[in-house]
Every structure is written in structure tokens, then in C-alpha cells.
Motif scaffolding. Structure first.
Motif, short mmCIF file in Angstrom:
data_model
loop_
_atom_site.label_atom_id
_atom_site.label_comp_id
_atom_site.label_asym_id
_atom_site.label_seq_id
_atom_site.Cartn_x
_atom_site.Cartn_y
_atom_site.Cartn_z
N PHE A 178 -0.52 -6.03 1.94
CA PHE A 178 -0.54 -4.62 1.55
C PHE A 178 -0.26 -3.66 2.71
O PHE A 178 0.16 -2.54 2.49
CB PHE A 178 -1.90 -4.28 0.93
CG PHE A 178 -2.14 -5.00 -0.37
CD1 PHE A 178 -1.68 -4.47 -1.57
CD2 PHE A 178 -2.81 -6.21 -0.40
CE1 PHE A 178 -1.89 -5.13 -2.76
CE2 PHE A 178 -3.03 -6.88 -1.59
CZ PHE A 178 -2.56 -6.35 -2.77
N TRP B 193 -5.19 -8.34 3.02
CA TRP B 193 -4.79 -6.93 3.07
C TRP B 193 -3.72 -6.70 4.14
O TRP B 193 -2.70 -6.06 3.88
CB TRP B 193 -6.00 -6.05 3.33
CG TRP B 193 -5.67 -4.60 3.45
CD1 TRP B 193 -5.52 -3.88 4.60
CD2 TRP B 193 -5.40 -3.70 2.37
NE1 TRP B 193 -5.18 -2.58 4.30
CE2 TRP B 193 -5.11 -2.44 2.94
CE3 TRP B 193 -5.40 -3.83 0.99
CZ2 TRP B 193 -4.80 -1.33 2.18
CZ3 TRP B 193 -5.11 -2.71 0.22
CH2 TRP B 193 -4.81 -1.48 0.81
N ALA C 248 -2.43 -1.59 -4.69
CA ALA C 248 -3.23 -1.74 -3.47
C ALA C 248 -4.69 -1.34 -3.71
O ALA C 248 -5.61 -2.03 -3.26
CB ALA C 248 -2.62 -0.90 -2.35
N ALA D 77 0.83 -1.21 0.00
CA ALA D 77 0.00 0.00 0.00
C ALA D 77 0.86 1.26 0.00
O ALA D 77 0.45 2.29 -0.51
CB ALA D 77 -0.93 0.00 1.21
#
Length: 495
Positions: free
Chosen positions: A431, A427, A371, A364
């Protein structure tokens, strides 16, 4: 001449595949020719969708064959919408492919095989009889076998064996079922079968043959308990092939169930309805639990292919216009969102040279577009507003409570929460956090991969924003699908 356009989605990719075989060894030309063909296919599907929006049904009867054995291709608003979204997935995959393909062999054979697979997919969507459905299934599956083999490393072949064996067995059963349907009903034309079913003069053996055909469709859709061929096999393919499979193959199985159950189950699915409800609930639960137990990006996402099919069949099982429309909306949403997720996961794999969770982190911060390409469809899949997945699940919940299916509706809500948990699992593992394990810090030449992922992610947002007119169209489609008569009259009126 208006009906002739129905042939283009099948003949165009077939012609392109032949042309690609003739110019083999020129990858740049092959890539651009495939992309041009798929863009034209997308434009054709858009025209067909526009023509069928207000209920028109395009029927192309090929030759002057008897209705019992003749070839007829039919496109109504349901088939047109599926053609359109299949073409969109194909265009995105071709934009993604150059940075994803592994080695010279896969780059050489991917493009013609992808076109052959699209011909099989589109043929399955437009055919009006069970035998030609079998033929197009085989074209689709044989090309998918080759695509899977091209991208599978030697160590992964054991995981693809179940995919090959199960689909070969299903194909044999489908051929036997279609033969038995013809032997007991005297036709394999679906419109004529619908008439015969409603006349009620069919022998008991016909219902056994029909049940066998529907079970095979369930296998193709990866419904419980016959889903086990999918989760281990799909991640072994290259990412672009995995994305194509996720967006298209199981959805063809779902489409055949939406098409065949109203036509071949008289005034309603009767005893099939409670069975489909149980199967849908089991598919949702098994898929999401399997996803939570996986330790790789595409392992999690592949189990979610199974889980999300349960939502689609939940809509069909309720057998009301609202529920069927919600199931169809969830289907087209999933074609886009699931492909985008596989593509985003593939970029993460490429950056970290591994698909294992926690092997690469912090994307991210270092790759915000990648992302975003994951986060948006992930939240859509989990059902967060105002994305397309939220509306699909909300409408299914409303339809489920209205139909009195309280238990399965509650299951769908719980599975939605677990889906969110599994998306957050990826996630947080890949990320989020401080950047580590990024062996390929720049995406560079893979701009097509990022663009395709972001484009599909943007489409999930657009589907959510434009839910009102799209769902209104799907409600009309569902009403026509359940009524059956317009389809039957359109097909038999051409004879």
C-alpha cells in the motif's frame, strides 16, 4: 413457540440451498436470493440475541425422544452472539462474491454451497448433543471441501490435501469419540453429560473418550501442534471463500471448546488448564512467526488466523469470568477483522494480478478506500487503540496478570508487537510507496468488494467504541457459561 426461532438459523440456509439448486444457471437470481436469505438470517440472529441478552436460554426439543438419544437445539447468549456475527460475515461475503469468484463453475456452485456451509456452521452453534454436532460438522466440512476445490487451481491441489486429509481423520476420530462417550456414559446430550461428570461415577474410559473429542475440537480450531492443515490450504481458495473460512470455520472450533470445557470438565478444567495455557502460547508464537516468514498477502494473513486463535484459547484457559469474556470478545472481533483483511488483500491481488508482496505497490495513493479497508482491521488485529483488537488484548492481559499467568501473558504482549510488524510488512510492501504493478487500475464493477471490506472495517471501529456495553454483556455470558447450572437446568427442564 418462542423456542421455534432456534430452528430458523439452520433450516433457512438449508431451504435456500435447495431452492438455489433448483434455479441453477441463473447467477443473478441466485446471488440476490442468497443475499436476501442471509439478511433474513442476520435479522433472526439479532432477534435471538435480544431474547437471550438477559440470560434467557431458548431450548427446542425435537420430537419426544429419550434424553439419551433425542435431538435438542439450544441457544443461549453465547450461541446467539456467534450466530449474529456468523450471519454478518455471510452477508459481507455475499456482497463481496460477484467480483471475486473465478470462472463459470465457481459462480454456479458457490451460492448453494455457501448456504449449506452456513447451515452446518449454525447447526454446530445450536446443537445440544455431541452426535448432532458431528453431523453438522460434516455438513460444514463437506461443503467447505467443495468450495475449496472449486476455487483451487490444479497447481494448488497439493496444498489443499493436508486440509482434506486432516479434517477427514478428525471427523473419524470425533465419531469414534462420540460413540465411546455414549458407550461409557449412556448419553451424548451435553447437559446430561455435565450432570454425570459432576456426579463423578463415570469409568476411566469415559475420560479417554472425552479427551479424544476435545482434541478433535482443537484440530477444528487450528491450535498447535495440529494447525498445519490451514496456512497453505486457505490461500488456494478464491478470496471470498478464504474470507468465509477465516471468519467462520476455526471460530466454530473455538466455540465448541468454550462450550464443552466448562460442561465436561466438572468444577474447572483442572489438569487441562495448564495444557491449554501452553497450547495457547505455542499457537500464538508459531502463528506469528509463520506469518513473518511468508511472502504473499494471504500467506501472512492465513498464519495470523492460527496466531489469533491462541489469544482466544488463552482466555478460556484462565477460566475466570473476566478472561473468558475477553476471549469471547477477541473471537467476535477476529471474525470481523480477519475477514476484512482477507477481503482487502484479495482486492490488492486483483489489482496487481498477484498476491506476492512488492509485486504491486502504492495502493494507498491510487485506491485509498481499499487501503483504509486494510489499514483499520490490520491495526485492530495488531491491538492499536481504540480499535476492537486493542480492547480484546488489553482485557486478556489484565485477566492473565490477575490469574498469575505471567509467562503466557508476556508472550501475548510480544506476539502483539510481532503482529504489528507483520501488518506493517504488508502495508509497506503493497500500500505504501510509488504506484507500480497496478494492472487493473480501477476497481469498477467491484464496488461490492470494497463496500463489504469497508463495512467490516467500520464494524471493528464500532466494536471498539461500544466495548463497554458489549463487554458487560460478555461478562454475564461468561459467568453463566462457567456456572453451567443455568444451561443444564434449561435443557433438562424441557425434557
Amino acid at each position: 413457540m418462542n423456542a421455534a426461532i432456534v430452528a430458523i438459523p439452520v433450516l433457512l440456509p438449508l431451504f435456500t440451498a435447495v431452492l438455489l439448486a433448483l434455479i441453477s444457471g441463473r447467477p443473478r437470481l441466485e446471488r440476490w436470493l442468497s443475499l436476501a436469505s442471509s439478511i433474513l438470517l442476520c435479522a433472526t440472529a439479532l432477534v435471538i440475541t435480544a431474547r437471550t441478552t438477559r440470560g434467557a436460554i431458548l431450548v427446542l426439543a425435537i420430537g419426544s425422544w429419550s434424553p439419551r438419544v433425542g435431538i435438542v437445539w439450544v441457544t443461549d447468549s453465547l450461541a446467539a452472539l456467534m450466530l449474529l456475527f456468523a450471519a454478518i460475515v455471510a452477508v459481507a461475503a455475499l456482497a463481496y462474491a460477484p467480483g471475486s469468484l473465478r470462472g463459470a463453475r465457481e459462480r454456479r456452485y458457490f451460492y448453494p454451497l455457501q448456504q449449506l456451509m452456513m447451515a452446518g456452521v449454525n447447526g454446530s452453534l445450536v446443537t445440544g448433543d455431541l452426535f448432532n454436532l458431528f453431523v453438522f460438522f460434516e455438513l460444514m466440512l463437506l461443503s467447505s471441501f467443495a468450495l475449496l476445490a472449486l476455487g483451487t487451481r490444479a497447481a494448488g491441489f497439493q496444498h489443499t490435501l493436508a486440509y482434506v486429509v486432516m479434517n477427514l481423520v478428525a471427523s473419524a476420530l470425533l465419531l469414534g469419540g462420540v460413540g465411546a462417550v455414549y458407550g461409557t456414559a449412556g448419553t451424548v446430550n451435553m447437559a446430561e453429560l455435565a450432570v454425570r461428570v459432576r456426579e463423578g461415577d463415570l469409568p476411566v474410559a469415559f475420560w479417554g473418550a472425552e479427551a479424544l473429542v476435545i482434541v478433535v475440537f482443537m484440530v477444528k480450531a487450528a491450535l498447535a501442534p495440529v494447525f498445519f492443515w490451514l496456512p497453505d490450504a486457505y490461500p488456494e481458495a478464491s478470496v471470498v471463500v478464504n474470507g468465509l473460512f477465516a471468519g467462520l470455520l476455526t471460530k466454530v472450533g473455538v466455540y465448541t471448546l468454550f462450550r464443552s470445557v466448562p460442561l465436561l470438565c466438572a468444577a474447572g478444567p483442572g489438569g487441562l488448564r495448564p495444557a491449554l495455557l501452553v497450547i495457547a502460547a505455542a499457537t500464538m508464537i508459531i502463528g506469528v512467526v509463520g506469518a513473518l516468514g511468508r511472502s504473499t498477502i494471504r500467506g501472512v494473513l492465513s498464519f495470523h488466523i492460527v496466531s489469533q486463535v491462541g489469544y482466544m484459547i488463552f482466555g478460556l484457559a484462565l477460566f475466570t469470568p473476566l478472561a473468558v469474556a475477553a476471549g469471547l470478545f477477541h473471537t467476535i472481533h477476529n471474525m470481523v477483522a480477519k475477514t476484512a483483511l482477507i477481503f482487502a488483500g484479495g482486492i490488492a491481488e486483483r489489482i496487481g494480478r498477484s498476491g506476492k508482496l512488492f509485486h504491486v505497490r502504492g495502493l494507498a495513493r491510487t485506491h485509498p478506500f481499499v487501503a483504509a479497508g486494510f489499514f483499520v482491521p490490520a491495526m485492530s488485529l495488531a491491538g492499536l487503540p481504540p480499535l476492537s483488537g486493542f480492547w480484546g488484548k488489553l482485557l486478556l492481559v489484565v485477566a492473565g496478570f490477575r490469574a498469575g499467568a505471567f509467562l503466557v501473558t508476556t508472550v501475548s504482549l510480544v506476539v502483539g508487537l510481532l503482529t504489528l510488524a507483520s501488518m506493517l510488512k504488508i502495508w509497506s510492501a503493497v500500500f505504501w510507496g510509488e504506484p507500480i504493478g497496478q494492472r487493473m487500475p480501477r476497481v469498477g464493477r467491484d464496488r461490492g468488494m470494497v463496500s463489504a471490506t469497508l463495512g467490516l472495517g467500520a464494524l471493528t471501529v464500532l466494536l471498539g467504541v461500544a466495548v463497554a456495553p458489549i463487554f458487560a454483556h460478555l461478562e454475564r455470558t461468561a459467568a453463566t457459561l462457567l456456572e453451567v447450572t443455568p444451561y443444564v437446568d434449561a435443557v433438562l427442564g424441557q425434557r
